[in-house]
Design an enzyme around this catalytic site. Structure first.
Site, PDB file in Angstrom:
ATOM      1  CE1 TYR A  32      -3.928   2.466   0.739  1.00  0.00           C
ATOM      2  CE2 TYR A  32      -2.300   3.380   2.486  1.00  0.00           C
ATOM      3  CZ  TYR A  32      -3.446   3.439   1.426  1.00  0.00           C
ATOM      4  OH  TYR A  32      -4.177   4.512   1.561  1.00  0.00           O
ATOM      5  CG  ASP A  33       2.887   2.411   3.522  1.00  0.00           C
ATOM      6  OD1 ASP A  33       1.724   3.117   3.365  1.00  0.00           O
ATOM      7  OD2 ASP A  33       3.320   2.015   4.673  1.00  0.00           O
ATOM      8  CG  PHE A  34       6.002   0.101  -3.741  1.00  0.00           C
ATOM      9  CD1 PHE A  34       7.364   0.079  -3.560  1.00  0.00           C
ATOM     10  CD2 PHE A  34       5.278  -0.051  -4.924  1.00  0.00           C
ATOM     11  CE1 PHE A  34       7.943   0.066  -4.860  1.00  0.00           C
ATOM     12  CE2 PHE A  34       6.229   0.115  -6.171  1.00  0.00           C
ATOM     13  CZ  PHE A  34       7.512   0.095  -6.005  1.00  0.00           C
ATOM     14  CB  SER A  80      26.390 -22.346 -27.811  1.00  0.00           C
ATOM     15  OG  SER A  80      25.974 -23.664 -27.248  1.00  0.00           O
ATOM     16  CD  GLU A 111      28.124 -18.854 -12.865  1.00  0.00           C
ATOM     17  OE1 GLU A 111      27.147 -18.684 -13.614  1.00  0.00           O
ATOM     18  OE2 GLU A 111      29.255 -18.673 -13.045  1.00  0.00           O
ATOM     19  CE  LYS A 113      23.455 -25.107 -20.006  1.00  0.00           C
ATOM     20  NZ  LYS A 113      22.205 -25.079 -20.676  1.00  0.00           N
ATOM     21  CG  ASP A 115      15.706 -25.099 -18.558  1.00  0.00           C
ATOM     22  OD1 ASP A 115      16.207 -24.702 -19.380  1.00  0.00           O
ATOM     23  OD2 ASP A 115      15.252 -26.337 -18.633  1.00  0.00           O
ATOM     24  CD  GLU A 170      19.117 -19.021 -19.459  1.00  0.00           C
ATOM     25  OE1 GLU A 170      20.039 -18.442 -19.649  1.00  0.00           O
ATOM     26  OE2 GLU A 170      18.545 -19.837 -19.811  1.00  0.00           O
ATOM     27  CE1 TYR A 222      25.187 -16.453 -18.720  1.00  0.00           C
ATOM     28  CE2 TYR A 222      23.102 -16.916 -17.998  1.00  0.00           C
ATOM     29  CZ  TYR A 222      23.839 -16.576 -19.209  1.00  0.00           C
ATOM     30  OH  TYR A 222      23.443 -16.440 -20.435  1.00  0.00           O
ATOM     31  CE  LYS A 309      22.887 -29.128 -20.802  1.00  0.00           C
ATOM     32  NZ  LYS A 309      21.912 -29.234 -21.937  1.00  0.00           N
ATOM     33  CB  CYS A 403      10.472 -40.297 -51.492  1.00  0.00           C
ATOM     34  SG  CYS A 403      10.293 -38.519 -50.812  1.00  0.00           S
ATOM     35  CB  CYS A 406       8.413 -37.123 -54.633  1.00  0.00           C
ATOM     36  SG  CYS A 406      10.048 -38.038 -54.204  1.00  0.00           S
ATOM     37  CB  CYS A 421      14.178 -38.654 -51.434  1.00  0.00           C
ATOM     38  SG  CYS A 421      13.402 -38.130 -53.065  1.00  0.00           S
ATOM     39  CB  CYS A 427      11.599 -34.332 -53.639  1.00  0.00           C
ATOM     40  SG  CYS A 427      11.101 -35.118 -51.993  1.00  0.00           S
TER      41      CYS A 427
HETATM   42  P1  AMP Z   1      23.335 -24.222 -24.349  1.00  0.00           P
HETATM   43  O1  AMP Z   1      21.979 -23.387 -24.829  1.00  0.00           O
HETATM   44  O2  AMP Z   1      22.968 -25.444 -24.047  1.00  0.00           O
HETATM   45  O3  AMP Z   1      24.371 -23.956 -25.450  1.00  0.00           O
HETATM   46  O4  AMP Z   1      23.949 -23.548 -23.027  1.00  0.00           O
HETATM   47  C1  AMP Z   1      24.069 -22.098 -23.073  1.00  0.00           C
HETATM   48  C2  AMP Z   1      22.942 -21.263 -22.438  1.00  0.00           C
HETATM   49  O5  AMP Z   1      23.045 -21.567 -20.975  1.00  0.00           O
HETATM   50  C3  AMP Z   1      23.530 -19.900 -22.304  1.00  0.00           C
HETATM   51  O6  AMP Z   1      23.143 -19.286 -23.360  1.00  0.00           O
HETATM   52  C4  AMP Z   1      22.711 -19.545 -21.430  1.00  0.00           C
HETATM   53  O7  AMP Z   1      21.524 -19.049 -21.437  1.00  0.00           O
HETATM   54  C5  AMP Z   1      22.557 -20.845 -20.097  1.00  0.00           C
HETATM   55  N1  AMP Z   1      22.775 -20.415 -19.046  1.00  0.00           N
HETATM   56  C6  AMP Z   1      22.113 -20.800 -17.849  1.00  0.00           C
HETATM   57  N2  AMP Z   1      22.654 -20.735 -16.788  1.00  0.00           N
HETATM   58  C7  AMP Z   1      24.227 -20.376 -16.938  1.00  0.00           C
HETATM   59  C8  AMP Z   1      25.382 -20.116 -16.271  1.00  0.00           C
HETATM   60  N3  AMP Z   1      25.119 -20.328 -14.856  1.00  0.00           N
HETATM   61  N4  AMP Z   1      26.283 -19.714 -16.944  1.00  0.00           N
HETATM   62  C9  AMP Z   1      26.485 -19.501 -18.055  1.00  0.00           C
HETATM   63  N5  AMP Z   1      25.316 -19.893 -19.018  1.00  0.00           N
HETATM   64  C10 AMP Z   1      24.011 -20.233 -18.480  1.00  0.00           C
HETATM   65 ZN    ZN Z   2      11.362 -37.262 -52.375  1.00  0.00          ZN
END
Ligand code: AMP
Ligand code: ZN
Length: 665
Positions: A32-34, A80, A111, A113, A115, A170, A222, A309, A403, A406, A421, A427
């Site tokens: 509220y105050d905010f 990547s 760190e 990862k 998602d 992320e 990150y 992973k 195929c 085609c 093919c 095709c």
């Molecule tokens: P990939 O898409 O599997 O190639 O993984 C790379 C992606 O992981 C990066 O583009 C980031 O968006 C993501 N990611 C999530 N957590 C981290 C982290 N702690 N450090 C670096 N990348 C991260």
């Molecule tokens: Zn074909």
């Protein structure tokens, strides 16, 4: 107090409250105050528009509509990550980088990862200026307005930090918020969202930023990217970022050895389900920034980082039918159509079966119960068949002979896992696929023409191949369904503009089998024109670094095909770039022909990347580690001591940055 001062004071205060609430999770005033303070600020800003500031807390509620998200080139490429799946993989990586750095004193940051969807936030003079999605790593979409509504992102970081920088992070949708959104949707009779990651990434592309503001998105950071050499380690830079307001998760730790990295991995493999957001692994990074710079990048990922992973989740379900897909090169991919099943947050209906060998090896049959796993790829795969559930009348799978599109008999050359093919020019999915590839972003980058339109144009008989694009007339296109005059103009203009695309991209666009982006660059550099390339014989081709038998043969097959020769002639006549332009040849010499360089340390007159480019532009090669073949080491400040020792032992000339500049001038 003047009005301006009051405005500044309120902005400062509200910023602090946002930080307390959204980053520290520790509000010290009521909602509220905010709101009262926010209303006061809004009123003052409306009455005094001369004090407008895009980074004011009032701007975070959204409301602006973005019709088209602009494509923006990243200042620093967004790479990547390489993946590892076992401790052995990690140990191998450690060995590799120890060798390259010439030391076993390597510290790591561990760190999670996160998602979600990656984002790059640009700050200039300490102020947020823009946000761009990762896109293909070279360029992404600008989503600044939407990102501004995510309140845990500080628009004006507060405290001691670098001033011009990019923050990488992320965008995620924490589970609690995601579930709440879904409950509401279900109550409203709408379909539930499938998983937090896709929903987060979809949110960034909503046109109405007020809609984005309503979603409980968050941003976990990150990486700090900056030219200012203020921090020596990655960990230190993240801690500093956290102090000035960025949400850098407290889960990050420093590991003194790979054993400590394993402790981190083990801990989170088990505990990750207790986190308020989804993760799909951990990311391990070399902590020392100078070591990071020494290690550099491969074509797609930093050498100084590794994702680990977590073991993928598995479920079992029934395989209803095997169907076949035809790709742009004619390659056939068998697809398993599954009884829909929930797996790692998504509903899975299809899985790739790769090729005939894979089906035979696992003895996969229709009506089988199969185990499905979701690895790194978007499409899940089948791990094995549950033989205990195989129906009594089950028949072995007979692979497609013709195929599906085609009906041409499929072929399979020796040593190739895939069936093809061969009906290249007749095709449908091959014709469409090749043209779609031709116009795609990394190739001819034709704006105003999408994949579906290509298919439509083909069905209407207006195009049969990519050269036909250049003959399209606006009058031919306008009568088509769903095609407005404006879009027709945009399309034709986009095609016209593609005549400026440089040769290396055109070469990639041609879609020669096995000639990807990197190979196309190599070939363009070596042969300089399509004519030289198409006249080259096998020996000449394989003599080029990194061009193997397979690629060479494919280029020769392409060059000998009459259809292709005609296509290329037509492209030439339209003015498409089929040779390297004089501009890009400028500054290129072969002064360093035959020399192999290793670059180490910190430089002053050029960046490390400029230095490497300059070596290559002058015909030299850059290698990442010292060996007997190395001819020169360009040493900057703080070259690693063990590298130095190795260089001396092998009696390799060590030259300075200045020496190098003189060498090429
Ligand atoms: P990939 O898409 O599997 O190639 O993984 C790379 C992606 O992981 C990066 O583009 C980031 O968006 C993501 N990611 C999530 N957590 C981290 C982290 N702690 N450090 C670096 N990348 C991260
Ligand atoms: Zn074909």
């Amino acid at each position: 107090m003047t009005i301006e001062q009051r405005i500044q004071e309120l902005r400062e205060e509200l910023r602090q409250h946002n930080h307390n609430y959204y980053v520290l999770d520790n509000a010290i005033i009521s909602d509220y105050d905010f709101d009262i303070k926010l209303k006061e600020l809004e009123k003052l800003e409306v009455e005094n528009p001369q004090f407008f500031d895009a980074n004011s807390p009032t701007q975070r509620v959204g409301g602006e509509i973005t019709k088209n998200f602009e494509t923006v080139t990243h200042k620093n490429r967004m790479y990547s990550l390489d993946n590892s799946y076992s401790k052995e993989d990690l140990l191998d990586w450690e060995k590799r980088i120890q060798k390259m750095l010439g030391t076993d004193q390597i510290e790591y940051t561990c760190e999670l990862k996160y998602d979600g969807a990656s984002i790059n936030l640009t700050y200039e003079k300490g102020q947020f200026v823009k946000a761009v999605t990762r896109g293909d790593g070279f360029q992404g979409d600008e989503v600044t307005t939407n990102i501004r509504t995510i309140k845990s992102i500080p628009l004006i970081p507060n405290g001691d930090f670098v001033s011009d920088f990019e923050m990488r992070g992320e965008i995620i949708l924490p589970l609690e918020g995601f579930n709440k959104m879904n409950e509401e949707r279900v109550t409203n009779g709408e379909e539930a969202y499938r998983n937090p990651r896709n929903t987060a990434s979809g949110s960034l592309k909503l046109q109405d930023s007020a809609e984005v503001a309503k979603r409980p998105l968050d941003c976990l950071l990150y990486q700090v990217v900056t030219d200012e050499r203020k921090y020596k380690t990655h960990f230190e830079s993240l801690e500093a970022a956290r102090k000035v307001g960025f949400k850098v998760p407290k889960t990050i730790v420093l590991a003194k050895s790979i054993d400590e990295v394993f402790d981190f991995v083990n801990h989170w493999d088990e505990k990750r389900h207790d986190l308020p957001y989804e993760t799909d692994g951990v990311v391990i990074k070399v902590n020392n920034l100078q070591q990071q710079e020494e290690l550099g990048y491969t074509a797609k990922a930093p050498r100084w980082a590794m994702a680990y992973k977590f073991k993928a989740e598995q479920v079992s379900t029934v395989l209803n039918e095997i169907t076949y897909q035809v790709g742009r090169t004619g390659a056939i991919t068998p697809v398993a159509n599954l009884e829909p099943v929930q797996l790692a947050g998504t509903i899975v209906k299809r899985a790739s079966l790769h090729n005939a060998d894979q089906i035979e090896k696992l003895d996969i049959r229709e009506s089988d119960t199969v185990f499905v796993e979701k690895g790194g790829e978007i499409i899940p795969k089948i791990i094995k068949v549950d033989l205990t559930k195989r129906p009594a009348d089950s028949q072995p799978t007979i692979y497609a002979t013709h195929c599906p599109e085609c009906n041409t008999a499929l072929i399979r050359t020796e040593g190739d896992a895939k069936h093809y093919c061969p009906n290249e020019f007749g095709c449908a999915p091959q014709i469409t696929g090749r043209i779609q590839h031709f116009i795609s972003r990394k190739a001819m980058d034709i704006d105003g023409l999408g994949g579906e339109t290509v298919d439509l144009l083909r069905k209407e008989g207006l195009i049969q191949n990519y050269a036909d694009l250049y003959d399209l007339k606006i009058e031919q296109v306008i009568p088509l369904e769903r095609m407005a005059e404006k879009s027709a103009q945009n399309m034709v203009a986009g095609i016209e503009k593609s005549k400026e695309i440089p040769f290396e991209k055109v070469l990639f666009a041609l879609g020669i089998r096995f000639v990807g982006e990197t190979v196309a660059k190599k070939l363009a550099k070596n042969f300089k024109s399509i004519d030289n390339l198409m006249m080259a014989d096998f020996e000449t081709l394989v003599a080029v670094d990194e061009i193997g038998d397979r690629i060479a043969q494919s280029i020769i097959d392409f060059s000998n095909d009459l259809g292709n020769i005609q296509l290329i002639d037509r492209l030439k006549s339209y003015g498409v770039q089929l040779e390297v332009s004089a501009e890009s040849l400028e500054g290129q010499t072969d002064k360093l022909e035959g020399e192999i360089f290793v670059v180490s340390g910190v430089f002053h007159q050029m960046t490390r990347n400029e230095l490497k480019k300059s070596i290559e532009d002058n015909g030299g090669k850059v290698s990442s580690s010292i060996s007997k073949k190395t001819t020169y080491i360009v040493a900057g400040d703080n070259m690693g001591p063990s590298k130095l020792e190795k260089a001396q032992k092998l009696e390799i000339s060590i030259i300075s940055e200045q020496d190098f500049i003189e060498m090429i001038s």
